[in-house]
Scaffold this motif. Structure first.
Motif, PDB file in Angstrom:
ATOM      1  N   ARG A 281       2.269  -8.157   7.122  1.00  0.00           N
ATOM      2  CA  ARG A 281       1.415  -9.234   6.669  1.00  0.00           C
ATOM      3  C   ARG A 281       0.775  -8.418   5.153  1.00  0.00           C
ATOM      4  O   ARG A 281       0.244  -7.564   5.714  1.00  0.00           O
TER       5      ARG A 281
ATOM      6  N   TYR B  80       5.532 -11.634  15.466  1.00  0.00           N
ATOM      7  CA  TYR B  80       5.965 -12.422  14.940  1.00  0.00           C
ATOM      8  C   TYR B  80       4.964 -13.645  15.739  1.00  0.00           C
ATOM      9  O   TYR B  80       4.604 -13.945  17.083  1.00  0.00           O
TER      10      TYR B  80
ATOM     11  N   LEU C 290       0.287 -18.399  12.511  1.00  0.00           N
ATOM     12  CA  LEU C 290      -0.524 -18.207  11.615  1.00  0.00           C
ATOM     13  C   LEU C 290      -1.857 -19.903  12.022  1.00  0.00           C
ATOM     14  O   LEU C 290      -1.655 -20.446  12.282  1.00  0.00           O
TER      15      LEU C 290
ATOM     16  N   THR D 222      -2.060 -14.661   0.825  1.00  0.00           N
ATOM     17  CA  THR D 222      -1.475 -14.043   1.862  1.00  0.00           C
ATOM     18  C   THR D 222       0.606 -13.922   1.762  1.00  0.00           C
ATOM     19  O   THR D 222       0.911 -14.772   1.529  1.00  0.00           O
TER      20      THR D 222
ATOM     21  N   LEU E 243       3.537 -12.540   3.189  1.00  0.00           N
ATOM     22  CA  LEU E 243       4.185 -12.868   4.393  1.00  0.00           C
ATOM     23  C   LEU E 243       5.692 -11.994   4.767  1.00  0.00           C
ATOM     24  O   LEU E 243       6.351 -12.727   3.683  1.00  0.00           O
TER      25      LEU E 243
END
Length: 366
Positions: free
Chosen positions: A36, A53, A56, A160, A162
């Protein structure tokens, strides 16, 4: 950038991981960690993090949920004969993600940071990289708009990035065998000036109706035609296309030219070079549905294949549409043709380190 690592305390067991790696499927199982990196207009890119993992947490008014500001990439990492793990052309994926970001008015992740994120995740989840030659670790980088608010007067001021990873086997059930495709005339994937050359989720969401229609017709995939005439072949639902004219050393390979409505596939680009390395003529051009049908009937078109990161190279055996159907080469019951096989073998050989890499496409991650 040095990535801060927070180890997952609930790792998958060795027994579970071994079972998954034996039959990974595609995009079904995920590794223990993800990457991230957050961006804001005020501060730019923040610290890179490798974290467990997991789900979110985002605000219900987050921009990605309402206006679809989202882009993604897909590439693979392969176990190499010397024990290292290398990714195939990650700099090309970074550049394509930057182009997608510009079109979607999003922040651009620098190439170096993109590649470093891949290395950070693969190093954390090295045990998830399959070691058999027919499998790989699929890497899915993506970016979402995270600003809260429902105004549409400007793009998001926060994003963001990822990165998740998934061990991968064959994309199509049954492995590498000819697939049947449906020519879509009811739907259009992209129009000039749109987002056809962008790898964004909206393109794929808009394709599901046509994909379902293809499945109803007993087909594995949909083939998109141009928006204006529904005559010119563009690409498959998840692949670019390649047409083989002739056979033997004199074979010629044509792939639909990039017009702004097609995704500029990295595998597509590599195969144009691989074809030339093997001595075949290779070019970009235009292929109509009529030429495809007539070429198969006359024998001028001997093979057709789809190509992309997920499936690598997949032969097409049968084409169906509202005007009937026709076969390519030996049809769906046959195997991959000799040119398609040669292209696939050379490319997979480069990716897995069993053949030379004259163009420096493989990038060691760990």
């Amino acid at each position: 950038m040095a990535f801060a690592v927070t180890r997952n305390t609930d790792l998958r067991s060795d027994v579970d991981r071994t079972a998954i790696l034996a039959e990974p499927g595609f995009g079904t199982h995920f590794t223990d960690h993800m990457v991230r990196i957050d961006w804001t207009a005020a501060s730019g890119w923040g610290e890179g993090q490798v974290v467990p993992y997991g789900p979110l947490t985002i605000d219900p008014a987050c921009a990605v949920l309402h206006y679809g500001q989202e882009i993604f990439e897909g590439l693979k990492a392969y176990h190499q004969p010397d024990g290292s793990v290398a990714a195939f052309r990650p700099q090309a994926n970074a550049a394509r993600m930057q182009r997608s970001a510009r079109r979607m008015a999003m922040a651009e992740l620098p190439t170096e940071l993109f590649v470093e994120s891949l290395a950070a995740l693969v190093q954390a989840d090295r045990s998830w990289v399959p070691e058999t030659i027919d499998k790989s670790l699929y890497l899915r980088p993506f970016m979402i708009a995270t600003q809260t608010g429902l105004g549409v007067n400007a793009p998001s001021q926060a994003y963001t990035y990822l990165l998740i990873a998934s061990p991968a086997g064959s994309y199509f059930k049954g492995g590498v065998k000819p697939v049947t495709v449906w020519l879509s005339t009811d739907y259009t994937r992209a129009a000039p000036g749109g987002t056809g050359e962008v790898k964004c989720g909206g393109n794929y969401a808009a394709s599901f109706a046509a994909t379902a229609q293809a499945a109803e017709q007993g087909c594995d995939q949909v083939v998109w035609l141009d928006a204006a005439e529904h005559r010119w072949v563009e690409e498959m639902g998840s692949n670019n296309l390649g047409f083989v004219y002739g056979s033997g050393p004199g074979a010629r390979i044509v792939t639909p030219a990039l017009t702004g409505t097609l995704l500029p596939g990295i595998t597509r680009d590599a195969l144009l070079q691989v074809a030339q390395d093997l001595g075949y003529a290779a070019e970009e051009g235009k292929v109509s549905v009529e030429e495809w049908r007539d070429g198969c009937a006359s024998g001028a078109i001997t093979e057709v294949f789809g190509c992309g990161t997920a499936a690598v190279v997949t032969p097409i055996g049968e084409v169906r549409g509202v005007d009937g159907s026709f076969s390519v080469g030996d049809g769906a019951a046959g195997g991959a043709g000799p040119v398609t096989t040669a292209l696939r073998d050379r490319l997979v050989g480069i990716q897995t380190g069993t053949q030379p890499d004259p163009h420096g496409w493989m990038h060691t991650l760990t």
